[in-house]
Design a protein around this motif. Structure first.
Motif, short mmCIF file in Angstrom:
data_model
loop_
_atom_site.label_atom_id
_atom_site.label_comp_id
_atom_site.label_asym_id
_atom_site.label_seq_id
_atom_site.Cartn_x
_atom_site.Cartn_y
_atom_site.Cartn_z
N ARG A 199 7.34 -3.19 -13.70
CA ARG A 199 6.09 -3.53 -13.03
C ARG A 199 6.00 -5.04 -12.86
NH1 ARG A 199 4.88 -0.13 -17.27
NH2 ARG A 199 4.51 -2.00 -18.48
N GLN A 200 5.59 -5.47 -11.71
CA GLN A 200 5.39 -6.90 -11.49
C GLN A 200 3.93 -7.24 -11.78
OE1 GLN A 200 8.17 -9.05 -10.65
NE2 GLN A 200 8.87 -7.14 -11.53
N GLU A 201 3.67 -8.51 -11.94
CA GLU A 201 2.32 -8.96 -12.26
C GLU A 201 1.36 -8.65 -11.11
OE1 GLU A 201 1.08 -10.24 -15.03
OE2 GLU A 201 3.02 -10.01 -16.01
N LEU A 202 0.15 -8.30 -11.49
CA LEU A 202 -0.89 -8.12 -10.49
C LEU A 202 -1.27 -9.47 -9.91
CD1 LEU A 202 -3.32 -5.63 -12.26
CD2 LEU A 202 -1.72 -5.11 -10.44
N VAL A 203 -1.56 -9.50 -8.64
CA VAL A 203 -2.00 -10.73 -7.98
C VAL A 203 -3.43 -10.54 -7.52
CG1 VAL A 203 -1.61 -12.32 -6.06
CG2 VAL A 203 0.35 -11.22 -7.19
N ARG A 204 -4.31 -11.39 -7.99
CA ARG A 204 -5.71 -11.29 -7.59
C ARG A 204 -5.92 -11.97 -6.24
NH1 ARG A 204 -11.26 -13.72 -10.38
NH2 ARG A 204 -12.62 -13.09 -8.66
N ILE A 205 -6.71 -11.33 -5.40
CA ILE A 205 -7.07 -11.89 -4.10
C ILE A 205 -8.52 -12.34 -4.19
CG2 ILE A 205 -7.24 -11.45 -1.63
CD1 ILE A 205 -5.35 -9.05 -2.14
N LYS A 206 -8.76 -13.62 -4.10
CA LYS A 206 -10.12 -14.15 -4.19
C LYS A 206 -10.77 -14.15 -2.81
CE LYS A 206 -9.16 -16.98 -8.25
NZ LYS A 206 -9.23 -18.33 -8.85
N GLY A 207 -11.87 -13.42 -2.72
CA GLY A 207 -12.54 -13.30 -1.43
C GLY A 207 -11.84 -12.28 -0.56
N MET A 209 -9.13 -11.01 1.93
CA MET A 209 -7.76 -11.43 2.21
C MET A 209 -7.54 -11.61 3.71
SD MET A 209 -4.12 -10.00 0.81
CE MET A 209 -4.09 -8.45 1.69
N THR A 210 -6.92 -12.72 4.06
CA THR A 210 -6.59 -13.01 5.45
C THR A 210 -5.08 -12.86 5.65
OG1 THR A 210 -6.27 -15.37 4.99
CG2 THR A 210 -8.50 -14.63 5.58
N THR A 211 -4.66 -12.95 6.90
CA THR A 211 -3.23 -12.87 7.20
C THR A 211 -2.47 -14.01 6.54
OG1 THR A 211 -3.77 -11.85 9.33
CG2 THR A 211 -1.56 -12.76 9.08
N GLN A 238 8.35 -1.91 1.08
CA GLN A 238 7.38 -0.96 1.62
C GLN A 238 6.00 -1.60 1.67
OE1 GLN A 238 4.76 0.50 -0.40
NE2 GLN A 238 3.91 1.55 1.38
N GLN A 239 5.34 -1.47 2.79
CA GLN A 239 3.96 -1.90 2.94
C GLN A 239 3.30 -0.98 3.97
OE1 GLN A 239 3.79 -5.88 4.54
NE2 GLN A 239 4.90 -5.35 6.38
N ASP A 240 1.98 -0.85 3.89
CA ASP A 240 1.30 0.01 4.85
C ASP A 240 1.06 -0.76 6.15
OD1 ASP A 240 -0.97 -1.60 4.49
OD2 ASP A 240 -1.75 -0.32 2.90
N ASN A 241 0.34 -0.14 7.06
CA ASN A 241 0.17 -0.72 8.40
C ASN A 241 -1.16 -1.47 8.56
OD1 ASN A 241 2.64 0.25 9.59
ND2 ASN A 241 1.75 2.29 9.46
N ASP A 242 -1.61 -2.08 7.49
CA ASP A 242 -2.79 -2.92 7.58
C ASP A 242 -2.54 -4.04 8.60
OD1 ASP A 242 -4.40 -5.46 6.67
OD2 ASP A 242 -5.40 -3.77 5.72
N SER A 243 -3.58 -4.44 9.31
CA SER A 243 -3.42 -5.45 10.37
C SER A 243 -2.86 -6.76 9.84
CB SER A 243 -4.76 -5.69 11.06
OG SER A 243 -5.74 -6.13 10.12
N LYS A 244 -3.14 -7.08 8.57
CA LYS A 244 -2.61 -8.32 7.98
C LYS A 244 -1.10 -8.19 7.74
CE LYS A 244 -5.66 -7.92 4.72
NZ LYS A 244 -6.56 -6.95 5.34
#
Length: 336
Positions: A199-207, A209-211, A238-244
């Motif tokens: 498992r890799q470290e979790l990354v927090r997104i503050k506010g 998330m933008t591209t 692997q990543q989903d198809n989020d617009s970012k």
């Protein structure tokens, strides 16, 4: 049996039999309804010359007709709006109304509060894409699957654990959105290599998330994660198809760094094993007594590190079963 529960046809037959001189008891036996019900229907017909349910006397509603229409428009536009929010907007407009009054007005339009479905609403095109993806990748070797770096992001709530959320909808219809409370957003990457899950470290997104923020997360974490997972530069992301994720600057970064991206079908959370890890994490965090976002972030990272490796490995190993389930469902949503 209440008179309003009787069909219009049955009421009409009662009146016809009464006109022909048939008695109440005989009608009751023939139509299989109580004598009191027959008497009530005939009495209404004699008095009002109709058997329809008549409007009842009572206090006039405080809501004007245009305000009722405005309420219906508001809940139709935003099905997840709550009664408390509708009441606050009513006060702001200078028309304070009770929650029961607002609820009754919405019910009269045929809209009722129901639990929103968690499974995504899939179009025929999306189902076909999911089916094609499952058939194509079911043949992949285990060696190729071990090279996949899975990624996902979620929102973790401070005072609840993905509580059920309600929507306004008509009976026999469904709403597939799920509302969440924006608190701490987390992104994670993980992989299973040679039967060892890391498992890799979790990354927090503050506010929000933008591209640009997503590109920075890739730049700071993805290649290092591949090294930590002993995959070197030969891995599949692997990543989903989020617009970012599909934005131009994100694609350019992936191309510039020669990252092989797994072409992912839209609306397919059931194919990503990390979705189940999120649930485990949220349940663990929910058992902690937290009071602020700093404690929440710290607890998330601590509980993430405690997740059992065998549980993680089994989820990643279930990828082939997930593909088989999609094929069996002909591209529709699965139990995963």
């Amino acid at each position: 049996m209440k008179s309003k529960e009787l069909s219009v046809d049955l009421r009409g037959r009662m009146v016809s039999r009464h006109k022909s001189g048939e008695g109440y008891r005989k009608m009751s036996a023939a139509l299989k309804v109580p004598v009191s019900t027959v008497a009530s229907i005939i009495h209404k017909w004699k008095k009002f010359e109709t058997t329809r349910t008549l409007p009842r006397a009572g206090r006039p509603s405080k809501l004007s007709n245009w305000r009722r229409r405005a309420l219906v428009r508001e809940v139709t536009k935003n099905p997840m709006v709550t009664l408390s929010e509708l009441q606050r907007s009513s006060v702001e407009r200078g028309e304070p109304s009770r929650r029961t009054t607002i609820s009754a007005a919405i019910h009269q339009s045929g809209l009722y509060g129901r639990v929103a479905r968690r499974k995504p609403l899939l179009s025929k095109r999306q189902m076909a894409a999911r089916l094609e993806f499952a058939k194509r990748h079911l043949k992949d070797s285990q060696t190729m699957r071990n090279k996949i770096i899975w990624s996902d992001e979620t929102k973790i709530e401070l005072f609840s654990v993905n509580a059920r959320h309600h929507v306004w909808r008509k009976p026999c219809t469904a709403h597939h959105q799920a509302k969440t409370i924006p608190t701490v957003n987390m992104v994670v990457a993980a992989s299973c290599y040679e039967d060892v899950f890391q498992r890799q470290e979790l990354v927090r997104i503050k506010g929000k998330m933008t591209t640009a923020m997503y590109r920075d997360i890739l730049d700071e974490n993805l290649l290092q994660s591949a090294l930590d997972l002993r995959l070197g530069r030969r891995f599949i992301f692997q990543q989903d198809n989020d617009s970012k994720h599909t934005a131009k600057i994100s694609k350019e970064w992936l191309q510039d760094n020669s990252v092989n991206v797994l072409e992912w079908p839209s609306q397919s959370p059931d194919l990503n094993p990390i979705e189940h890890l999120w649930r485990d994490l949220k349940m663990a965090v929910h058992r902690c007594f937290l009071s602020n976002l700093m404690e929440l972030e710290s607890c998330c990272k601590e509980e993430w590190a405690k997740l059992a490796k065998d549980r993680c490995a089994k989820l990643v190993a279930s990828y082939s079963k997930r593909l088989e389930a999609v094929i069996a469902a002909k591209g529709a949503s699965t139990k995963y």
